[in-house]
Design an enzyme around this catalytic site. Structure first.
Site, mmCIF file in Angstrom:
data_model
loop_
_atom_site.group_PDB
_atom_site.id
_atom_site.type_symbol
_atom_site.label_atom_id
_atom_site.label_comp_id
_atom_site.label_asym_id
_atom_site.label_seq_id
_atom_site.Cartn_x
_atom_site.Cartn_y
_atom_site.Cartn_z
ATOM 1 N N TYR A 133 9.127 15.909 0.453
ATOM 2 C CA TYR A 133 8.946 17.233 -0.151
ATOM 3 C C TYR A 133 8.718 17.149 -1.640
ATOM 4 C CZ TYR A 133 9.284 19.406 4.240
ATOM 5 O OH TYR A 133 8.980 19.755 5.506
ATOM 6 N N HIS A 152 0.838 -1.200 0.000
ATOM 7 C CA HIS A 152 0.000 0.000 0.000
ATOM 8 C C HIS A 152 0.876 1.254 0.000
ATOM 9 C CE1 HIS A 152 -2.771 3.146 1.353
ATOM 10 N NE2 HIS A 152 -1.968 3.361 2.391
ATOM 11 N N ASP A 209 6.125 21.418 -26.605
ATOM 12 C CA ASP A 209 6.098 20.060 -26.044
ATOM 13 C C ASP A 209 7.189 19.995 -24.989
ATOM 14 O OD1 ASP A 209 6.050 17.180 -25.595
ATOM 15 O OD2 ASP A 209 5.040 17.035 -27.539
ATOM 16 N N HIS A 246 13.471 11.857 3.332
ATOM 17 C CA HIS A 246 12.902 13.142 3.685
ATOM 18 C C HIS A 246 12.732 14.073 2.493
ATOM 19 C CE1 HIS A 246 11.030 16.034 6.145
ATOM 20 N NE2 HIS A 246 11.641 16.894 5.365
ATOM 21 N N THR A 302 7.653 26.952 5.591
ATOM 22 C CA THR A 302 6.344 26.337 5.357
ATOM 23 C C THR A 302 5.247 27.274 5.838
ATOM 24 O OG1 THR A 302 7.443 24.244 5.843
ATOM 25 C CG2 THR A 302 5.070 24.180 5.608
ATOM 26 N N LYS A 349 4.480 30.129 3.466
ATOM 27 C CA LYS A 349 3.583 29.766 2.360
ATOM 28 C C LYS A 349 2.133 29.876 2.787
ATOM 29 C CE LYS A 349 6.367 27.400 -0.625
ATOM 30 N NZ LYS A 349 5.991 27.723 -1.953
ATOM 31 N N SER A 386 12.504 5.840 -14.038
ATOM 32 C CA SER A 386 11.402 6.610 -14.612
ATOM 33 C C SER A 386 11.350 8.026 -14.023
ATOM 34 C CB SER A 386 10.097 5.867 -14.359
ATOM 35 O OG SER A 386 9.010 6.723 -14.555
ATOM 36 N N SER A 387 11.475 8.104 -12.687
ATOM 37 C CA SER A 387 11.407 9.423 -12.047
ATOM 38 C C SER A 387 12.555 10.311 -12.473
ATOM 39 C CB SER A 387 11.484 9.288 -10.526
ATOM 40 O OG SER A 387 10.364 8.642 -10.054
ATOM 41 N N SER A 406 -1.079 27.518 -5.311
ATOM 42 C CA SER A 406 -0.727 28.907 -5.595
ATOM 43 C C SER A 406 -1.302 29.380 -6.922
ATOM 44 C CB SER A 406 0.795 29.089 -5.619
ATOM 45 O OG SER A 406 1.337 28.690 -4.389
ATOM 46 N N HIS A 447 15.459 13.031 11.714
ATOM 47 C CA HIS A 447 14.306 13.162 12.618
ATOM 48 C C HIS A 447 13.396 11.939 12.548
ATOM 49 C CE1 HIS A 447 12.011 15.604 9.289
ATOM 50 N NE2 HIS A 447 11.765 14.327 9.166
ATOM 51 N N HIS A 448 13.627 11.065 11.584
ATOM 52 C CA HIS A 448 12.895 9.804 11.537
ATOM 53 C C HIS A 448 13.570 8.746 12.409
ATOM 54 C CE1 HIS A 448 10.317 11.049 8.147
ATOM 55 N NE2 HIS A 448 11.365 11.779 7.814
ATOM 56 N N TRP A 505 7.153 0.080 3.843
ATOM 57 C CA TRP A 505 7.651 0.793 2.646
ATOM 58 C C TRP A 505 9.055 1.324 2.899
ATOM 59 C CZ3 TRP A 505 8.771 6.034 1.311
ATOM 60 C CH2 TRP A 505 8.640 6.952 2.358
ATOM 61 N N ARG A 557 2.198 1.607 15.270
ATOM 62 C CA ARG A 557 1.777 1.434 13.880
ATOM 63 C C ARG A 557 2.158 0.035 13.406
ATOM 64 N NH1 ARG A 557 6.229 5.042 10.525
ATOM 65 N NH2 ARG A 557 5.002 4.333 8.759
ATOM 66 N N GLU A 573 12.211 13.129 -0.350
ATOM 67 C CA GLU A 573 11.094 12.503 -1.055
ATOM 68 C C GLU A 573 9.743 13.036 -0.575
ATOM 69 O OE1 GLU A 573 10.595 10.488 -3.541
ATOM 70 O OE2 GLU A 573 8.505 9.910 -3.160
HETATM 71 C C1 HEM Z 1 6.384 21.408 9.004
HETATM 72 C C2 HEM Z 1 6.728 20.437 8.269
HETATM 73 C C3 HEM Z 1 7.025 19.027 8.748
HETATM 74 C C4 HEM Z 1 7.683 18.619 9.869
HETATM 75 C C5 HEM Z 1 8.298 19.476 10.946
HETATM 76 C C6 HEM Z 1 7.699 17.176 9.828
HETATM 77 C C7 HEM Z 1 8.278 16.363 10.776
HETATM 78 C C8 HEM Z 1 8.246 14.985 10.758
HETATM 79 C C9 HEM Z 1 8.897 14.140 11.699
HETATM 80 C C10 HEM Z 1 9.743 14.616 12.884
HETATM 81 C C11 HEM Z 1 8.631 12.842 11.362
HETATM 82 C C12 HEM Z 1 9.149 11.578 12.042
HETATM 83 C C13 HEM Z 1 8.191 11.090 13.048
HETATM 84 C C14 HEM Z 1 8.584 9.767 13.611
HETATM 85 O O1 HEM Z 1 8.706 8.778 12.845
HETATM 86 O O2 HEM Z 1 8.733 9.700 14.833
HETATM 87 C C15 HEM Z 1 7.814 12.878 10.191
HETATM 88 C C16 HEM Z 1 7.337 11.758 9.540
HETATM 89 C C17 HEM Z 1 6.804 11.784 8.281
HETATM 90 N N1 HEM Z 1 6.492 12.922 7.552
HETATM 91 FE FE1 HEM Z 1 6.678 14.826 8.196
HETATM 92 N N2 HEM Z 1 7.056 16.750 8.716
HETATM 93 C C18 HEM Z 1 6.639 17.857 8.033
HETATM 94 C C19 HEM Z 1 5.973 17.877 6.837
HETATM 95 C C20 HEM Z 1 5.767 16.768 6.056
HETATM 96 C C21 HEM Z 1 5.324 16.812 4.710
HETATM 97 C C22 HEM Z 1 5.035 18.070 3.934
HETATM 98 C C23 HEM Z 1 5.240 15.525 4.295
HETATM 99 C C24 HEM Z 1 4.825 14.966 2.951
HETATM 100 C C25 HEM Z 1 4.109 15.504 2.085
HETATM 101 C C26 HEM Z 1 5.615 14.694 5.388
HETATM 102 C C27 HEM Z 1 5.627 13.326 5.328
HETATM 103 C C28 HEM Z 1 6.042 12.513 6.341
HETATM 104 C C29 HEM Z 1 6.041 11.076 6.257
HETATM 105 C C30 HEM Z 1 5.639 10.235 5.039
HETATM 106 C C31 HEM Z 1 6.503 10.614 7.488
HETATM 107 C C32 HEM Z 1 6.607 9.185 8.004
HETATM 108 C C33 HEM Z 1 7.418 8.270 7.253
HETATM 109 C C34 HEM Z 1 7.378 6.884 7.843
HETATM 110 O O3 HEM Z 1 7.950 6.685 8.920
HETATM 111 O O4 HEM Z 1 6.792 6.000 7.212
HETATM 112 N N3 HEM Z 1 5.932 15.475 6.452
HETATM 113 N N4 HEM Z 1 7.588 14.202 9.836
HETATM 114 CU CU LIG Z 2 11.023 13.773 7.328
#
Ligand code: HEM
Ligand SMILES: [Cu+2]
Lengths: 373, 528
Positions: B260, B79, B108, B256, B331, B334, B172-173, B271, B305-306, B144, B453, B258
Site C-alpha cells: 500500500y 529485480h 521547502d 502488506h 478500494t 476510490k 532512507s525511507s 486524484s 493472506h500471503h 525478494w 512462479r 508495503e
Molecule cells: C483489492 C485489493 C487487493 C487484494 C484483495 C489483494 C490480495 C492479494 C493476495 C491475497 C495476495 C497473495 C496471493 C498469494 O501469494 O497467493 C496478494 C499478493 C500480492 N499483492 Fe495484492 N491485493 C490487493 C491489492 C494490491 C495492491 C494495491 C498491491 C500493490 C500496489 C498489491 C501487491 C501485491 C504483491 C506485490 C503481491 C505478491 C507478493 C509476493 O508474493 O511476492 N496488491 N494480493
Molecule cells: Cu498483501
C-alpha cells in the site's frame, strides 16, 4: 486504448470458461477440486460483471463527455446517497462470496478419518514418500534427462513433469498427507487434487484428498527452494483400491528382499569398475545438482570435491559426511537415501574421478560402520 | 489563492548555490533533491528492467539457454528488490519532495539536511546490493521475500551485504517519511487546513505513517536473518526452538502495508489528474480521504493472506480471508469516485490523462485478481503461480508505475519550464499500454494452467504463453526508452510552458511560474 482492453477482457471469458482449456484452472478429479473450480468461476464472473459496469461507465463518459465534442462540465462533486450505496452494495456482494468460500474452506481443512496416511518430505530437490503402517518408503526424483534440459535432446511429452518413482495412491479412499521438509521450505502441489501445502522444516502440515478417477496426475514444487526449485515435480498415480493393495504388498516384499541383500553384501566386495560405474550413476543423480558433474561445485555456494583435502586424505571424514550429512548446511545425510552399495560406490567414485585418483576402494562394510553413528 | 513567488525573481541566488557536483552533493533544496530522487529511480528502473529482460529471455523457450538456475534466481530476487526499493519508492519520494512543499505553500521540506542525507545514502545501498552479484557464490538468490531458512542456513555469503543494503534503504525511507510528516504538520500555508490539502498530500501523509510503522519491522526481519546466519541464533530454525513460518509473519507484517505504500501516493496522483482533465472537481473528496485511511488501517490486518498454504489454523484463515475481502470496499470507493469525477465532465486526453485512465482500468483488473486471491480455498490453487505474478504486476506496473509516468507528464512543464513533446509522449503511452498487457495478461492463464512462479524452465504446455509474454516484455522495456527521450528533450528545450499549462488544473503549484523558481513560497500564500 479502451476498446482494445475491453475486447481483451471479454475475449478472455469464453476462453477461461471452457473447462478443458489449457488456459483455465483445472476442475480436477476430486469433489474438493470441483468445488474450488466452481468458486473460482463464480468470483471470476462477479468480477466480470462489476468490470463491465465500471469500465462501461468510464467509456460512456470518455465518449460522450469529451471536451472536443463541446461537452460542458457539470459541477456536482458529492452525493451522500450514492456514496453510501456503492459502499453497501459491494459489501453485500462480498458477504455473498464469503459464504460458499467459508464452507469449502472448512471441508478442505477436515482431514479426519483418513484411511491411508503418507508422510511427504521435501528436500533439495526431491520428494520422499513414506506410507504409514506399511514398510514402504522411497525418494521420487526428476526423471527428465539433463540433455533435454540443455537442449541437446528433444524434449519429451512430460518434460520436467516426470519422476523415477511416482507416488501411488488408491482411488475412492480418503488419503491424508503429512507434509514436512528436511531443509528449506518446499510446497507439495497437485492441481488436480486442489492440494497445495507448504513443507516446513521441523513442523508437520496436514492435507488430504479423495481421488475419484484412476490416472496420472502431475504437479510441481510451488515454493522457491533454491537452485533446482524448477526441477522437483510431483507425480501421483491413482489406482483402484484392489490394485493399490496389490502394488503396495509387492513393494513391501521388494523392500524386504533388498534389506536382506544389503546384509549379504556386507561380506562381499565389489570390483573397482563396478564401483566406479555405479558410483558415477549415483553421483549424477544425487550429488551433481550441487557439486556439479565435474566435481568443482559452485564457488561460494557448494564446495568443490576435486583435489580437496577431505576427498584426497580424510577417508573417515569423507564417508561420514556422505552418510550423516553436515548439520546447518545444504549437505544432506545420504545414509537413509541410498543403499550401502550405492554409498560405497559413490564415495569410491568421488575419490577416484576428476583426477583425484586416490586409488581407494570403499566397500559396503566400510560404510556400514558409519551408519547410525 | 494568491502568490508571492515571482517577487524574488530579481534576487540572485547564486551566492548560496554552489555549482558543479557540489551543488548536487550538498544541496538542501527540495527541488534539487526531488530531481535527484527521480533520476535515481529512473536509472534503477532501467537496471531492474534489464534484469527482467534476462528473465524473459531465459523463459522465451523451454529448456535452459542463457543462464543457469542459480543466476536466474539472483535475477528474480534482485529485480524485485530494485523495482520495489529502488524504482517505485524513490520515485514517490522524489515526487513528494518536488510537490508537497509547493502544494501546501511551504518554502521547502521541514528538515532539509536530513533530506539531503536520506537521498545520498541510497546510491550506496544499491551499489552494495549490485556489487554483491559479483561475489563468489553470487548475490541474493532467495526471492525478494527472502524466506528463511533459504536466506539463512542455505544462502551464500552475499547475504550480509544484502542485509546491510536493506538497512540503508530502510533508514532512507524512514527519514524521508519523517520529513514528509513534519513538513505537512508544520508548514502548511495559512488557511490550508487538513481537509483542504490536495489528495496527493493526504495520501503521502498516510503513506509516511505506514512507512514509519513497518520499515523497522523489515529491519528487524533482516537483522534476525543476519544473526541466524552468522551468530548462531535460531529465530527461524526449528532445531533451535525457532519457527521458519515466524519469518513469514514478520516479513508480511511489513510486506502488506508495503504494497500500500507503493499504491497510496498513486491514488493521490490520479486524484489530481482526473479532475484536471475532466475539468470538474474531484467527486467525494472527503470519502477519498477516509477511504485512504481505511485502507491504511486495514493493511495491518491482512498480512497472512500471503501465507494461506503455510498451514494456519482454520480460524486464522477465515479471519485473514474476510479482512482481505473487506479491503476491496474502500478500494472500490476510490474507483467509483474517479469514474463519478469523469461523469459529465469535459474530458480531454493529454498524456497525463491517458496514463491516469489506463491506471484506473488496469489497477482495477489487478484489484479483481486480488479479490480472487483473497478467497482462501481458491488461493490454495493460485498461490505461488504466475497468477500471483500477474496480479501484482497489474497493480504495480500498470498501477504504481503508470501513475508515476502520469505524474511526470503532468508536472514536467512545471519542473522544466517546457512543454514535453506530446506526439512522442503519446507514442510512449500507446506502446506501453499495448505491451504491458501483452506482457502481463497472459500470465493469468499461465498461472491458472499451473505454472509455478520463480522457475527458470517449464514444461511444454506453457511454451506458447511464455513466448507471448516475453515478446510483450521486450516491447515494454524498449517503450520506456521513448520516455527517456521525451524527458531529455523536455529538459533541454521546447515550447515555453505557462504557469498553468492545464486549464482544468487546481492547486498552489500552478500559481508559481514555470519552471518553478529555485525558491518558492518564501512568504506563505494565503489560502481561502
Ligand atoms: C483489492 C485489493 C487487493 C487484494 C484483495 C489483494 C490480495 C492479494 C493476495 C491475497 C495476495 C497473495 C496471493 C498469494 O501469494 O497467493 C496478494 C499478493 C500480492 N499483492 Fe495484492 N491485493 C490487493 C491489492 C494490491 C495492491 C494495491 C498491491 C500493490 C500496489 C498489491 C501487491 C501485491 C504483491 C506485490 C503481491 C505478491 C507478493 C509476493 O508474493 O511476492 N496488491 N494480493
Ligand atoms: Cu498483501
Amino acid at each position: 486504448m479502451s476498446t482494445r482492453l475491453i475486447t481483451a477482457l471479454l475475449a478472455s471469458i469464453p476462453l477461461a470458461a471452457s473447462a478443458q482449456s489449457q488456459l483455465n484452472l483445472t476442475q480436477g478429479v476430486t469433489e474438493i477440486s470441483q468445488r474450488v473450480y466452481d468458486l473460482h468461476m463464480t468470483i471470476f464472473y462477479i468480477c466480470c460483471v462489476i468490470g463491465v459496469i465500471v469500465f462501461g461507465a468510464m467509456f460512456v463518459s470518455m465518449i460522450l463527455h469529451r471536451k472536443s465534442k463541446g461537452h460542458k462540465p457539470a459541477t456536482f462533486h458529492e452525493n451522500v446517497k450514492v456514496e453510501i450505496l456503492w459502499t453497501v452494495i459491494p459489501f453485500l456482494i462480498l458477504v455473498g462470496m464469503a459464504i460458499p468460500a467459508t464452507k469449502t474452506l472448512f471441508a478442505m481443512e477436515d482431514a479426519s478419518e483418513a484411511e491411508v496416511t503418507v508422510l511427504v518430505t521435501g528436500s533439495q530437490w526431491k520428494w520422499h514418500y513414506k506410507y504409514f503402517d506399511r514398510d514402504v518408503e522411497y525418494f521420487s526424483l526428476l526423471a527428465t534427462r539433463q540433455d533435454q534440459i540443455n537442449n541437446r535432446l528433444e524434449k519429451g511429452e512430460n518434460y520436467l513433469l516426470e519422476v523415477d518413482r511416482p507416488l501411488v495412491l488408491p482411488t475412492d479412499t480418503k488419503v491424508r498427507f503429512l507434509v514436512t521438509s528436511d531443509d528449506v521450505i518446499h510446497s507439495w502441489w497437485v492441481p488436480d487434487f486442489a492440494v497445495k501445502k507448504d513443507a516446513n522444516p521441523g513442523f508437520i502440515n496436514e492435507a488430504w484428498t479423495k481421488i475419484d478417477e484412476p490416472g496420472i496426475y502431475r504437479g510441481q514444487c510451488a515454493e522457491l527452494c533454491g537452485k533446482d526449485h524448477g526441477f522437483m515435480p510431483v507425480v501421483v498415480i491413482a489406482k483402484e483400491p484392489a490394485e493399490f493393495e496389490a502394488w503396495i504388498s509387492e513393494q513391501e516384499a521388494i523392500a524386504k528382499a533388498a534389506k536382506e541383500e544389503e546384509q549379504r553384501l556386507l561380506s562381499m566386495s565389489m570390483s573397482k569398475d563396478e564401483l566406479m560405474e555405479l558410483g558415477e550413476r549415483v553421483y549424477l543423480g544425487s550429488c551433481a545438482a550441487c557439486h556439479q558433474p565435474n566435481g568443482e561445485g559452485i564457488p561460494g555456494v557448494f564446495p568443490s570435491l576435486k583435489g580437496t583435502a577431505m576427498v584426497m586424505n580424510d577417508k573417515p571424514g569423507h564417508i561420514n559426511i556422505v552418510v550423516n550429512g553436515k548439520a546447518g548446511t545444504a549437505m544432506q545425510a545420504f545414509g537413509n537415501q541410498l543403499s550401502l552399495r550405492e554409498l560405497a560406490a559413490v564415495i569410491t567414485y568421488e575419490r577416484n574421478a576428476w583426477g583425484n585418483n586416490t586409488g581407494d576402494l570403499i566397500q559396503a562394510a566400510d560404510v556400514n560402520e558409519y551408519l547410525n553413528k | 489563492m494568491s502568490t508571492v513567488a515571482g517577487e524574488m525573481d530579481h534576487h540572485d541566488h547564486h551566492h548560496h548555490a554552489p555549482s558543479g557536483i557540489t551543488r548536487w552533493l550538498f544541496t538542501t533544496n527540495h527541488k534539487d533533491i526531488g530531481s535527484m530522487y527521480l533520476w535515481f529511480s529512473f536509472i534503477m528502473f532501467l537496471v531492474g528492467g534489464s534484469m527482467a529482460m534476462v528473465i524473459r529471455a531465459e523463459l522465451f523457450q523451454p529448456g535452459l539457454q542463457l543462464v543457469d538456475p542459480h543466476f536466474f534466481n539472483q535475477m528474480t530476487t534482485v529485480h524485485g528488490l530494485i523495482m520495489v526499493f529502488g524504482a517505485v519508492m524513490p520515485a514517490f519520494t522524489g515526487l513528494a519532495n518536488w510537490m508537497v512543499p509547493m502544494m501546501i505553500g511551504a518554502p521547502d521540506m521541514a528538515l532539509p539536511r536530513m533530506n539531503n542525507w536520506s537521498f545520498w545514502i541510497l546510491p550506496f545501498a544499491f551499489a552494495i546490493l549490485l556489487a554483491s552479484l559479483f561475489m563468489e557464490g553470487g548475490g541474493p538468490a532467495f526471492g525478494w521475500t527472502f524466506y528463511a531458512p533459504l536466506s539463512t542456513t542455505y544462502s551464500s555469503d552475499s547475504t550480509a551485504l544484502f542485509v546491510f543494503s536493506v538497512h540503508i534503504m530502510g533508514i532512507s525511507s524512514i527519514m524521508g517519511a519523517i520529513n514528509v510528516i513534519v513538513t505537512i504538520m508544520n508548514m502548511r500555508a495559512p488557511g490550508m487546513t487538513y481537509m483542504k490539502m490536495p489528495l496527493f498530500v493526504w495520501t503521502w501523509f498516510i503513506t509516511a505513517f505506514l512507512l514509519i510503522a513497518v520499515m523497522p519491522v523489515l529491519a528487524g526481519a533482516v537483522t534476525m536473518v543476519l544473526t541466524d546466519k552468522y551468530f548462531s541464533t535460531s529465530f527461524f530454525d526449528a532445531a533451535g526452538g525457532g519457527d521458519p513460518v515466524l519469518f513469514q509473519h514478520i516479513f508480511w507484517f511489513f510486506g502488506h502495508p508495503e504494497v500500500y505504500i507503493m499504491i497510496l501516493p498513486s491514488f493521490g496522483i490520479v486524484s489530481a489528474i482526473i479532475p484536471a482533465f475532466s475539468r470538474k472537481k474531484l467527486f467525494g473528496y472527503s470519502s477519498m480521504v477516509y477511504a485512504t485511511a481505511a485502507i491504511a488501517g486495514l493493511s495491518f490486518l491482512v498480512w497472512a493472506h500471503h501465507m494461506f498454504t503455510t498451514g494456519m489454523p482454520v480460524a486464522a484463515e477465515i479471519f485473514f480471508m474476510y479482512a482481505t475481502m473487506l479491503i476491496s470496499v474502500p478500494t472500490g470507493v476510490k474507483v467509483f469516485n474517479w469514474v463519478a469525477t469523469m461523469w459529465r465532465g469535459s474530458i480531454s486526453f493529454e498524456t497525463p490523462m491517458l496514463f491516469a485512465l489506463a491506471f484506473v482500468i488496469l489497477f482495477t483488473i489487478g484489484g479483481f485478481s486480488g479479490l480472487m486471491l483473497a478467497i482462501t480455498p481458491v488461493d490454495f490453487q493460485y498461490h505461488d503461480t504466475y497468477f500471483v505474478v500477474a496480479h501484482f504486476h497489474y497493480v504495480l506496473v500498470s498501477g504504481a508505475i503508470f501513475s508515476i509516468m502520469a505524474a511526470a507528464y503532468y508536472w514536467l512543464p512545471k519542473w522544466t519550464g517546457h512543454m514535453y513533446d506530446e506526439t512522442l509522449a503519446k507514442w510512449h503511452f500507446w506502446c506501453s499500454l499495448i505491451s504491458v498487457n501483452v506482457l502481463f495478461f497472459p500470465m493469468h492463464f499461465a498461472g491458472l494452467a499451473g505454472m509455478p512462479r520463480r522457475i527458470p524452465d517449464y514444461s511444454l504446455q506453457f511454451a506458447d504463453i511464455n513466448q507471448i509474454v516475453s515478446i510483450g516484455g521486450f516491447a515494454f522495456g524498449l517503450s520506456q526508452l521513448i520516455f527517456l527521450a521525451v524527458v531529455i528533450k523536455c529538459v533541454r528545450g521546447g515550447e515555453k510552458a505557462p504557469a498553468k499549462p492545464w486549464d482544468g488544473a487546481e492547486g498552489l503549484e500552478w500559481t508559481v511560474p514555470s519552471p518553478a523558481p529555485y525558491h518558492t513560497f518564501e512568504t506563505p500564500p494565503e489560502v481561502k
